[in-house]
Scaffold this active site. Structure first.
Site, mmCIF file in Angstrom:
data_model
loop_
_atom_site.group_PDB
_atom_site.id
_atom_site.type_symbol
_atom_site.label_atom_id
_atom_site.label_comp_id
_atom_site.label_asym_id
_atom_site.label_seq_id
_atom_site.Cartn_x
_atom_site.Cartn_y
_atom_site.Cartn_z
ATOM 1 N N GLY A 48 18.667 42.098 -8.319
ATOM 2 C CA GLY A 48 19.997 41.812 -8.847
ATOM 3 C C GLY A 48 21.073 42.823 -8.523
ATOM 4 C CD GLU A 102 18.380 47.742 -13.742
ATOM 5 O OE1 GLU A 102 18.818 46.708 -13.210
ATOM 6 O OE2 GLU A 102 17.247 47.803 -14.245
ATOM 7 C CG ASP A 103 20.850 43.348 -12.385
ATOM 8 O OD1 ASP A 103 20.312 44.138 -13.192
ATOM 9 O OD2 ASP A 103 20.298 42.298 -12.003
ATOM 10 C CG ASP A 106 19.754 41.834 -22.356
ATOM 11 O OD1 ASP A 106 19.469 41.985 -23.546
ATOM 12 O OD2 ASP A 106 20.149 40.747 -21.903
ATOM 13 C CE LYS A 134 23.636 40.061 -21.482
ATOM 14 N NZ LYS A 134 22.538 39.071 -21.506
ATOM 15 C CG PHE A 155 21.519 34.137 -19.370
ATOM 16 C CD1 PHE A 155 20.558 35.114 -19.201
ATOM 17 C CD2 PHE A 155 21.737 33.225 -18.347
ATOM 18 C CE1 PHE A 155 19.808 35.186 -18.031
ATOM 19 C CE2 PHE A 155 20.988 33.288 -17.170
ATOM 20 C CZ PHE A 155 20.029 34.278 -17.017
ATOM 21 C CG ASP A 162 18.124 35.361 -10.785
ATOM 22 O OD1 ASP A 162 18.130 36.525 -11.232
ATOM 23 O OD2 ASP A 162 17.115 34.632 -10.810
ATOM 24 N NE ARG A 168 18.598 36.838 -6.865
ATOM 25 C CZ ARG A 168 18.044 37.467 -7.894
ATOM 26 N NH1 ARG A 168 18.758 38.285 -8.619
ATOM 27 N NH2 ARG A 168 16.782 37.265 -8.191
HETATM 28 P P1 XMP Z 1 16.416 44.490 -20.337
HETATM 29 O O1 XMP Z 1 17.492 45.543 -20.453
HETATM 30 O O2 XMP Z 1 16.354 43.623 -21.568
HETATM 31 O O3 XMP Z 1 16.843 43.538 -19.151
HETATM 32 O O4 XMP Z 1 15.082 45.071 -20.002
HETATM 33 C C1 XMP Z 1 15.829 42.987 -18.405
HETATM 34 C C2 XMP Z 1 16.274 42.266 -17.212
HETATM 35 O O5 XMP Z 1 16.636 40.975 -17.654
HETATM 36 C C3 XMP Z 1 17.575 40.460 -16.809
HETATM 37 N N1 XMP Z 1 18.750 40.071 -17.594
HETATM 38 C C4 XMP Z 1 19.621 39.172 -17.206
HETATM 39 N N2 XMP Z 1 19.693 38.457 -16.060
HETATM 40 N N3 XMP Z 1 21.648 37.430 -16.864
HETATM 41 C C5 XMP Z 1 20.716 37.587 -15.905
HETATM 42 O O6 XMP Z 1 20.818 36.929 -14.875
HETATM 43 C C6 XMP Z 1 21.640 38.114 -18.029
HETATM 44 O O7 XMP Z 1 22.523 37.925 -18.879
HETATM 45 C C7 XMP Z 1 20.564 39.036 -18.211
HETATM 46 N N4 XMP Z 1 20.243 39.872 -19.224
HETATM 47 C C8 XMP Z 1 19.103 40.500 -18.802
HETATM 48 C C9 XMP Z 1 17.907 41.508 -15.793
HETATM 49 O O8 XMP Z 1 17.121 41.302 -14.631
HETATM 50 C C10 XMP Z 1 17.488 42.776 -16.455
HETATM 51 O O9 XMP Z 1 17.179 43.751 -15.503
HETATM 52 MG MG MG Z 2 17.219 42.989 -13.039
#
Ligand code: XMP
Ligand code: MG
Length: 179
Positions: A48, A102-103, A106, A134, A155, A162, A168
Site C-alpha cells: 500500500g 506506511e500507507d 489504524d 486514524k 475504511f 485497496d 489502489r
Molecule cells: P493496523 O494499524 O490496524 O492496520 O495494524 C493494518 C493494516 O490494515 C490496513 N488498513 C486499511 N486498508 N483502508 C485500507 O485499504 C483502510 O481504511 C485501512 N485501515 C487499515 C492497512 O493495510 C494497514 O496496514
Molecule cells: Mg498496509
C-alpha cells in the site's frame, strides 16, 4: 472525483489528490530538515505505501537509502498464534536512522510488529511516516512521528490503499459509503 463501486462496496470522494499532495509535501519538508546529514534508511511497507513513498521520496533533497519490505502474517505451528515478520529487508539497519513508511496506521498492530522486528537489529533510531492516521482507532503508545493526514475511523481506498485488491490506483482517497 465521483463515486466508485469496488466489488460489493460503494465509495465516495474524501480527500482530493491535491490536498493529499500538499500534506505529503509538508511531511517531506519536515523529514528533509530532520534527517539532513543523517543518511536515513526509508523502509517502505508494500504494497500500500508505494504511492506515498514515491510522492514523499522522489526529489527529497538529502542522501538516503530506500528499501522495500512486506509484512508477513501467518499462523505458527506452535501455540504462539499469529506470527509476523518482515520479508525482503535486504539492508543492514544497524546504526542507521530508519524511517518506516506506511500507507495507513489504524489500530497500530502492524506498526507494533514492525517496530518489534526492527528493534533487535540495533538501528540508531526508528521513526514512522504514514500517509494516513486514524487517531480514534489507534491503540498503541508508539509515537507516529510524521503524519500527512489524520482521518476519522472510516475504511478508505485509493492512493495505494485497496479494497480486496481493487482501488489502489484511484487518485486521492475515497471512503466507504455507509449504507
Ligand atoms: P493496523 O494499524 O490496524 O492496520 O495494524 C493494518 C493494516 O490494515 C490496513 N488498513 C486499511 N486498508 N483502508 C485500507 O485499504 C483502510 O481504511 C485501512 N485501515 C487499515 C492497512 O493495510 C494497514 O496496514
Ligand atoms: Mg498496509
Amino acid at each position: 472525483m465521483s463515486r466508485v463501486t469496488l466489488h460489493d462496496a460503494s465509495f465516495e470522494p474524501f480527500i482530493s489528490e491535491e490536498e493529499l499532495n500538499t500534506a505529503i509535501a509538508h511531511v517531506a519538508g519536515t523529514i528533509a530538515l530532520k534527517y539532513a546529514d543523517k543518511d536515513p534508511l526509508f523502509v517502505v511497507v508494500l504494497n500500500g505505501a508505494y504511492h506515498f513513498a514515491a510522492r514523499l521520496l522522489n526529489g527529497l533533497p538529502i542522501a538516503c537509502g530506500i528499501t522495500f519490505v512486506k509484512v508477513a502474517s501467518y499462523h505458527g505451528t506452535s501455540s504462539t498464534g499469529k506470527v509476523t515478520g518482515l520479508i525482503g529487508l535486504d539492508q543492514n539497519v544497524e546504526g542507521r536512522h530508519v524511517v518506516v513508511v506506511e500507507d495507513i496506521v489504524d489500530t497500530g498492530n502492524t506498526l507494533e510488529h514492525i517496530m518489534a522486528t526492527l528493534a533487535p537489529m540495533r538501528p540508531a533510531s526508528v521513526a514512522v511516516a504514514t500517509m494516513l492516521f486514524k487517531p480514534d482507532a489507534y491503540r498503541k503508545d508508539i509515537p507516529v512521528d510524521h503524519i500527512a493526514l489524520r482521518i476519522p475511523d472510516h475504511f478508505v481506498v485509493g492512493s495505494g490503499l485497496d479494497h480486496d485488491g481493487a482501488g489502489r490506483n484511484l487518485p486521492g482517497v475515497y471512503r466507504i459509503t455507509q449504507q
